[in-house]
Design an enzyme around this catalytic site. Structure first.
Site, short mmCIF file in Angstrom:
data_model
loop_
_atom_site.label_atom_id
_atom_site.label_comp_id
_atom_site.label_asym_id
_atom_site.label_seq_id
_atom_site.Cartn_x
_atom_site.Cartn_y
_atom_site.Cartn_z
N TRP A 33 0.84 -1.05 0.43
CA TRP A 33 0.25 0.13 -0.06
C TRP A 33 0.65 1.47 0.04
O TRP A 33 0.11 2.45 -0.26
CB TRP A 33 -0.77 0.06 1.37
CG TRP A 33 -0.43 -0.31 2.54
CD1 TRP A 33 0.03 0.82 3.40
CD2 TRP A 33 0.00 -1.73 2.90
NE1 TRP A 33 0.46 -0.42 4.81
CE2 TRP A 33 0.54 -1.25 4.13
CE3 TRP A 33 -0.86 -2.68 2.64
CZ2 TRP A 33 0.94 -2.20 5.52
CZ3 TRP A 33 -0.45 -4.43 3.68
CH2 TRP A 33 0.14 -3.67 4.74
N ARG A 34 2.25 1.15 -0.39
CA ARG A 34 2.83 2.35 -0.04
C ARG A 34 3.79 2.40 -1.39
O ARG A 34 4.06 3.22 -1.65
CB ARG A 34 4.38 1.68 0.81
CG ARG A 34 3.91 2.34 2.67
CD ARG A 34 5.46 2.17 3.25
NE ARG A 34 4.51 2.33 4.74
CZ ARG A 34 5.87 2.09 5.80
NH1 ARG A 34 6.77 1.51 5.53
NH2 ARG A 34 5.31 2.32 7.05
N GLU A 46 -5.18 0.14 6.32
CA GLU A 46 -5.38 0.94 7.64
C GLU A 46 -6.53 0.25 8.19
O GLU A 46 -6.53 -0.42 9.46
CB GLU A 46 -5.92 2.43 7.53
CG GLU A 46 -4.19 3.68 6.70
CD GLU A 46 -2.90 2.41 8.07
OE1 GLU A 46 -3.64 2.37 9.17
OE2 GLU A 46 -1.80 3.08 7.38
N GLN A 51 -6.03 -4.17 14.69
CA GLN A 51 -5.99 -5.26 15.16
C GLN A 51 -4.67 -6.67 14.46
O GLN A 51 -5.35 -7.87 14.69
CB GLN A 51 -7.39 -5.53 15.76
CG GLN A 51 -8.17 -5.07 15.85
CD GLN A 51 -8.55 -4.19 17.24
OE1 GLN A 51 -7.75 -5.14 17.63
NE2 GLN A 51 -8.99 -3.62 17.66
N LEU A 89 -9.22 -13.45 8.12
CA LEU A 89 -8.63 -11.77 9.00
C LEU A 89 -9.72 -11.44 9.90
O LEU A 89 -8.82 -10.85 10.74
CB LEU A 89 -9.21 -10.61 7.92
CG LEU A 89 -7.66 -9.73 7.52
CD1 LEU A 89 -6.73 -9.94 7.52
CD2 LEU A 89 -8.31 -8.55 5.92
N TYR A 129 -7.88 7.63 13.99
CA TYR A 129 -7.25 6.85 13.63
C TYR A 129 -6.66 6.97 12.35
O TYR A 129 -5.59 7.52 11.88
CB TYR A 129 -6.55 5.83 14.66
CG TYR A 129 -5.59 5.46 13.79
CD1 TYR A 129 -3.74 5.45 14.50
CD2 TYR A 129 -5.83 3.89 13.24
CE1 TYR A 129 -2.62 4.45 13.14
CE2 TYR A 129 -4.93 4.43 12.12
CZ TYR A 129 -2.78 3.87 12.51
OH TYR A 129 -1.92 3.36 11.80
N ASP A 147 -1.98 4.87 17.14
CA ASP A 147 -2.85 3.61 17.93
C ASP A 147 -1.65 3.58 19.02
O ASP A 147 -1.48 4.01 19.74
CB ASP A 147 -2.77 3.14 16.43
CG ASP A 147 -1.27 2.37 16.66
OD1 ASP A 147 -0.75 3.57 16.47
OD2 ASP A 147 -1.58 1.64 15.25
N CYS A 201 10.90 -0.09 18.44
CA CYS A 201 10.29 0.14 19.49
C CYS A 201 9.28 -0.63 19.81
O CYS A 201 7.85 -0.45 20.06
CB CYS A 201 10.05 1.94 19.47
SG CYS A 201 9.48 1.84 21.14
N CYS A 208 17.00 -0.99 21.85
CA CYS A 208 17.03 0.52 21.92
C CYS A 208 18.48 1.22 21.70
O CYS A 208 18.80 2.16 20.69
CB CYS A 208 17.32 1.22 23.28
SG CYS A 208 15.72 0.73 24.02
S1 SF4 Z 1 15.36 4.59 22.52
FE1 SF4 Z 1 14.31 2.40 22.72
S2 SF4 Z 1 12.36 3.00 24.11
FE2 SF4 Z 1 13.68 4.68 23.04
S3 SF4 Z 1 12.21 4.99 21.31
FE3 SF4 Z 1 14.32 3.90 20.49
S4 SF4 Z 1 13.46 2.09 20.95
FE4 SF4 Z 1 12.08 3.43 22.04
#
Ligand code: SF4
Length: 357
Positions: A33-34, A46, A51, A89, A129, A147, A201, A208
C-alpha cells in the site's frame, strides 16, 4: 500525568524529526500500500491493519485490491463477496463498515475519498486514527494518527506514564503528536513512527541500541523503557462452551446457517452451534428440535478447540450428527454439498472444523 504537564518542554522537535525521517528514508518497509499514495488503498490497508499484523494483512490486501481495485468496484460488490475476501482476517464489521463508507464516497463525494477531516470522520468505521492516517499518508496533511504503537513510542520517548487504556490519554498523545509531526513531510513522519513501533520500539524488547531516536528518548536515559507504556488490564475474557454440529441430511449434504446481521461475525456462515452454558448434553437434541425444527441424532465428539476473541473465548466441541426427520416449519438451516462450502464466507474457527467432515 507526573512531570509531563508539558511533555515537550526541553524536547528538540526538529532534531527528533530529522533523526526519525533520515532513518525512515533508508529503512522504510516495502509494503504494497506504499507503492502509491492512493487514498482508497491507504484506507483499505489501515482498516485491515487494525487488530491484525502486517504479514497477515499483505496477501489479503493484494487480493482485495485485485478484486476491488477502486471505490466503484467495492461499492458495487455483493456484501458476501466482500466478506469472502475478508474471510480469515477477523473483525468482519470492519469489512462491512468499509463497504458502507465507500458507497457513501461514491454517492456523496463523486468517488473521491474526502480530504476534509469532518467529512472523513462522518464515514462509517473511520475513527480518529484512520482519519489521521488517510489525511497524512495520502494527502500529506500534518494530522496525528495515534494508535497503540504510536502511544507506546511517545510514552517512552517523552516518559509519559498516563494509562494508555484511557480515552483521555489518547487525546493527550494526539495533541503531542500534532505538535511533533513534521510539516514538511507529515506522510513519512507518521509512517516512520509506525515503522519504528513495529520494528524497533516493540512492546516487549525494544531495540534501543540501534534506535534512531535513542538520543531523544527519556525512557532509555532512565532505563525504564520496559516499564512503559502503562496500560491497565482489559476485562476478563468470558468462556462460552458450544457444541458444533456437523449435520448431514440423507443426501449427505451439510447443514450451515448464516449468523445474524448484527453483532459478532455478523452475516458470516457457520455450522449450527448449540450454546452449552446452561444446557445438559442429554437435552441437546431436544434443544435443537425446539430451535431449528429438525430432529437430529448426535454422534460421539470428534474433536474440540478454542477460539479466542478480544472479549470472549469459544470452547467448541465438534459432533457429527444426522438428520432424522424434518419438521413442517421452515428452518434457518441450509443444506449444501461439501464442495460448495468454499462459496460461503466462514469465520476461521468454522473453517478449521471442515477437517472433521
Ligand atoms: S530508545 Fe528504546 S525505548 Fe526509546 S524510542 Fe528507541 S527503542 Fe523505544
Amino acid at each position: 500525568m507526573t512531570v509531563q504537564d508539558n511533555p515537550l518542554q526541553n524536547f528538540n522537535i526538529s532534531a527528533f524529526q530529522n533523526d526519525l525521517l533520515t532513518w525512515y528514508y533508508t529503512n522504510k518497509r516495502d509494503l504494497p500500500w506504499r507503492q502509491d499514495q492512493d487514498p482508497y488503498k491507504v484506507w483499505v490497508s489501515e482498516i485491515m491493519l487494525q487488530q491484525t499484523k502486517v504479514d497477515t494483512v499483505i496477501p489479503y490486501f493484494n487480493n482485495f485490491i485485485e478484486k476491488f481495485p477502486t471505490v466503484y468496484d467495492l461499492a458495487a460488490a455483493e456484501e458476501q463477496a466482500v466478506l469472502k475476501a475478508w474471510e480469515g482476517l477477523g473483525y468482519y464489521s470492519r469489512a462491512r463498515n468499509l463497504q458502507h463508507a465507500v458507497r457513501e464516497v461514491v454517492e456523496n463525494y463523486g468517488g473521491t475519498v474526502p480530504d476534509d477531516p469532518k467529512q472523513l470522520e462522518g464515514l462509517k468505521g473511520i475513527g480518529s486514527y484512520t482519519k489521521g492516517a488517510i489525511l497524512s499518508i495520502a494527502y500529506n496533511q500534518p494530522e496525528p494518527a495515534v494508535d497503540g504503537n504510536v502511544m507506546r513510542v511517545f510514552s517512552r520517548v517523552l516518559n509519559i506514564d498516563d494509562d494508555i487504556a484511557l480515552p483521555k490519554t489518547k487525546k493527550l498523545f494526539e495533541s503531542v503528536t500534532g505538535e511533533v509531526i513534521s510539516h514538511e513531510d507529515p506522510s513519512s513522519f507518521n509512517q516512520a513512527i509506525m515503522d519504528l513501533g513495529a520494528t524497533i520500539c516493540t512492546p516487549k524488547s525494544p531495540a534501543c541500541l540501534v534506535c534512531p531516536v535513542q538520543e531523544h528518548c527519556e525512557a532509555f536515559k532512565l532505563g525504564i523503557e520496559q516499564q512503559l507504556p502503562i496500560k491497565t488490564k482489559a476485562k476478563k475474557n468470558k468462556k462460552m462452551p458450544y457444541a458444533v454440529l456437523l449435520l448431514r441430511n440423507e443426501e449427505g449434504k451439510v447443514a450451515i446457517e448464516q449468523r445474524p446481521e448484527e453483532g459478532l461475525l455478523a452475516n458470516l456462515w457457520q455450522f449450527p452451534m448449540v450454546p452449552l452454558q446452561e444446557l445438559e448434553m442429554e437435552l441437546l437434541e431436544n434443544w435443537f428440535y425446539a430451535h431449528y425444527g429438525v430432529r437430529v441424532k448426535l454422534g460421539k465428539k470428534q474433536g474440540e478447540f478454542k477460539h479466542v476473541f478480544s472479549h470472549l473465548t469459544w470452547e467448541l466441541g465438534i459432533y457429527p450428527a444426522v438428520l432424522m426427520e424434518q419438521a413442517e416449519q421452515v428452518t434457518s438451516l441450509t443444506f449444501v454439498d461439501e464442495a460448495e462450502l468454499g462459496n460461503y464466507p466462514f469465520p476461521v474457527s468454522h473453517q478449521k472444523m471442515m477437517q472433521f467432515l
